[in-house]
Design a protein around this motif. Structure first.
Motif, PDB file in Angstrom:
ATOM      1  N   TYR B  91     -61.626 -80.544 -15.998  1.00  0.00           N
ATOM      2  CA  TYR B  91     -61.318 -79.305 -16.717  1.00  0.00           C
ATOM      3  C   TYR B  91     -59.809 -79.171 -16.855  1.00  0.00           C
ATOM      4  CZ  TYR B  91     -61.127 -74.328 -17.782  1.00  0.00           C
ATOM      5  OH  TYR B  91     -60.878 -73.122 -18.374  1.00  0.00           O
ATOM      6  N   SER B  96     -53.890 -71.893 -17.631  1.00  0.00           N
ATOM      7  CA  SER B  96     -53.799 -71.705 -16.187  1.00  0.00           C
ATOM      8  C   SER B  96     -52.925 -72.779 -15.570  1.00  0.00           C
ATOM      9  CB  SER B  96     -55.187 -71.774 -15.568  1.00  0.00           C
ATOM     10  OG  SER B  96     -56.008 -70.863 -16.207  1.00  0.00           O
ATOM     11  N   PRO B  97     -51.983 -72.356 -14.769  1.00  0.00           N
ATOM     12  CA  PRO B  97     -51.028 -73.326 -14.240  1.00  0.00           C
ATOM     13  C   PRO B  97     -51.544 -74.101 -13.042  1.00  0.00           C
ATOM     14  CG  PRO B  97     -50.468 -71.123 -13.545  1.00  0.00           C
ATOM     15  CD  PRO B  97     -51.695 -71.002 -14.358  1.00  0.00           C
ATOM     16  N   LEU B  98     -50.684 -75.004 -12.576  1.00  0.00           N
ATOM     17  CA  LEU B  98     -50.984 -75.792 -11.378  1.00  0.00           C
ATOM     18  C   LEU B  98     -50.773 -74.916 -10.148  1.00  0.00           C
ATOM     19  CD1 LEU B  98     -48.772 -78.713 -12.597  1.00  0.00           C
ATOM     20  CD2 LEU B  98     -51.248 -78.799 -12.481  1.00  0.00           C
ATOM     21  N   LEU B  99     -51.139 -75.445  -9.024  1.00  0.00           N
ATOM     22  CA  LEU B  99     -50.937 -74.709  -7.772  1.00  0.00           C
ATOM     23  C   LEU B  99     -49.441 -74.737  -7.448  1.00  0.00           C
ATOM     24  CD1 LEU B  99     -53.068 -73.365  -6.086  1.00  0.00           C
ATOM     25  CD2 LEU B  99     -53.182 -75.371  -4.647  1.00  0.00           C
ATOM     26  N   SER B 100     -48.794 -73.563  -7.494  1.00  0.00           N
ATOM     27  CA  SER B 100     -47.330 -73.542  -7.388  1.00  0.00           C
ATOM     28  C   SER B 100     -46.818 -73.885  -5.998  1.00  0.00           C
ATOM     29  CB  SER B 100     -46.802 -72.177  -7.821  1.00  0.00           C
ATOM     30  OG  SER B 100     -47.413 -71.182  -7.050  1.00  0.00           O
TER      31      SER B 100
END
Lengths: 260, 252
Positions: B91, B96-100
């Protein structure tokens, strides 16, 4: 009448809040099934990160507080006890006070201020930025990856830091009393070790495990209660901090009532 | 059950999704998505399209009708089966961003560490080679906040592909990208189409991609669904709603 309405509503809200919180905690731990490793590698790495963040990084401030509180409480206590009973019960009272009350409570309050707020902001911001959803879509379990490592690391941090805090505080408190009242350091230490029974140690551990569990659960619960607005992060953080402190004192009262 | 002997495909039969956030009615969708084919859902309401996409991706169960993904009925999966099923479906979300809190490499490694339990060393090697394959010429230990939008999109694509899924779901893959970056992203996506079922929304943000790669375009509006065999038949459609959407696109 309005006052009683308000009281009733608050009681019902608190009741449902506790049910929600318990359900949250149970569903987080329900991920551990017999056929599954307790931590998989991804979860293990988060757990280690959290342990460093909440446990190891807090050692400096805990050491400082333990020395300062040890000296200040000891000086007050020594003055009061010596004027009432003489120096004979000094070590016992100091040990009881530090091990059963001051150690776990101050460590708990430091963890609430440092880590509980940190977890709420961390999870809340991840939620607002939409970082969590894509991971769920990739099959990563929310409780497994985000909640459980934080709760477990909080429990371990609380237990170890409270032990460390109590040891340092007792040591400095005792040294201070030895300096002031010309007691034998060796004798005081022997007397202190005699006071640490299995029963008192078990009670100490249980209390700290419950403290850590409640702080970790409240932090994760409120962090994940953030939906889509940045203002909710601060709102939930305030709630988590205040409620964690209330829970700490409620648990502490429970122990006082049942262990006196 | 072994997934390797099953042909990657998605079949929807009179399936109606739970429409969250959309005011439009959701008509029943019947379609087949095959391996090595790209299906793009287009229409006037993004929330409505997303609810169909999530249903076809197996993320949400249909409100009515049937969705079968790689031979598995979506409505029959329990929580545990659903979770392991997700490893077969990549997906990618442009929104939606990456895990910051984790660096780029760890973001890519995460699905493998979580699902396959390979060692850190093996997983890191695998993630690094995938990043090289995706032309990521930056330090993989940089955090998402230090990366450009396109670099973040590359890392997100690597994270979606690391488990070698048979289905790749693209949720606005060209979101926020500049003209050159869209072109580069389109090239990367085209490269990974082979052997996979690809389903996307947000294709109209870069019509050249649909022109080149789309095998099926499904137009969804409040009361009808029309399937087109590729871009050409979509633009030549005489349906008034399709024409309205295309003319709006030309104005933009």
């Amino acid at each position: 009448m309005i006052f009683f309405d308000w009281i009733g509503r608050r009681c019902i809200e608190s009741f449902f809040y506790i049910i929600d919180l318990t359900y949250f905690l149970l569903s987080a731990f329900s991920i551990w099934r017999p056929q599954r490793h307790i931590f998989n590698r991804a979860v293990y790495s988060v757990f280690l990160d959290q342990l460093v963040l909440h446990g190891i990084n807090a050692i400096a401030i805990i050491s400082f507080l333990a020395i300062v509180v040890g000296i200040s409480i000891a000086s007050q206590l020594v003055f009061i006890i010596v004027s009432i009973t003489g120096a004979k019960d000094l070590i016992e009272i100091l040990a009881r006070l530090v091990l059963s009350e001051v150690g776990p409570l101050i460590t708990g309050v430091v963890l609430v201020g440092r880590s509980c707020s940190g977890i709420v902001v961390d999870l809340g911001n991840a939620r607002v930025a939409g970082e969590i959803k894509p991971l769920l879509y990739l099959g990563v379990n929310l409780n497994d990856y985000f909640v459980l490592p934080r709760i477990v690391s909080m429990v371990i941090s609380q237990v170890i830091l409270a032990l460390y805090f109590s040891a340092i505080m007792l040591l400095f408190g005792m040294l201070f009393s030895v300096l002031l009242y010309d007691l034998s350091a060796q004798e005081s230490l022997r007397e202190l070790l005699k006071l640490v029974t299995m029963d008192s140690f078990f009670r100490f551990m249980l209390k700290n495990i419950l403290f850590g569990l409640s702080i970790g659960t409240l932090a994760c619960f409120h962090g994940l209660a953030v939906e889509n607005s940045a203002t909710q992060v601060t709102e939930q953080m305030h709630k988590a901090v205040v409620r964690s402190i209330v829970f700490l004192f409620l648990l502490d009262s429970y122990f006082i009532i049942f262990t006196l | 059950m072994s997934h390797s002997i099953i042909q990657a495909s998605i079949n929807a039969d009179q399936a109606i999704p739970y429409a969250e956030g959309s005011k439009l009615n959701c008509p029943a969708l019947s379609c087949q998505l095959q391996a090595s084919e790209l299906t793009c859902l287009v229409g006037p309401d993004r929330a409505q399209l997303r609810s169909y996409l999530l249903m076809l991706a197996g993320i949400s169960k249909p409100r009515d009708g049937q969705v079968e993904i790689m031979g598995q009925q979506l409505s029959e999966l329990d929580q545990q089966a659903w979770q392991s099923f997700r490893t077969q479906i990549g997906y990618l979300s442009g929104m939606s961003p990456l895990l910051s809190s984790q660096h780029a490499l760890m973001n890519v490694m995460l699905p493998i560490l979580y699902h396959l339990g390979l060692s850190f060393h093996q997983t890191a090697d695998k993630a690094r080679s995938l990043l090289v394959e995706l032309d990521c010429h930056f330090d993989a230990k940089m955090f998402p906040a230090q990366l450009s939008i396109f670099q973040r999109a590359q890392v997100a694509l690597a994270r979606a592909l690391i488990l070698q899924p048979k289905v790749l779901v693209l949720d606005l893959p060209f979101n926020d990208l500049g003209a050159k970056e869209r072109c580069e992203m389109a090239e990367l996506l085209g490269k990974y189409k082979q052997g996979r079922v690809m389903c996307m929304i947000g294709g109209l943000q870069y019509p050249q991609f649909l022109q080149k790669h789309a095998d099926q375009i499904v137009f969804i509006s409040g009361h009808k669904i029309i399937s087109f065999a590729g871009w050409q038949s979509f633009v030549e459609s005489d349906d008034s709603e399709v024409q309205r959407l295309l003319s709006f696109l030309q104005k933009v």
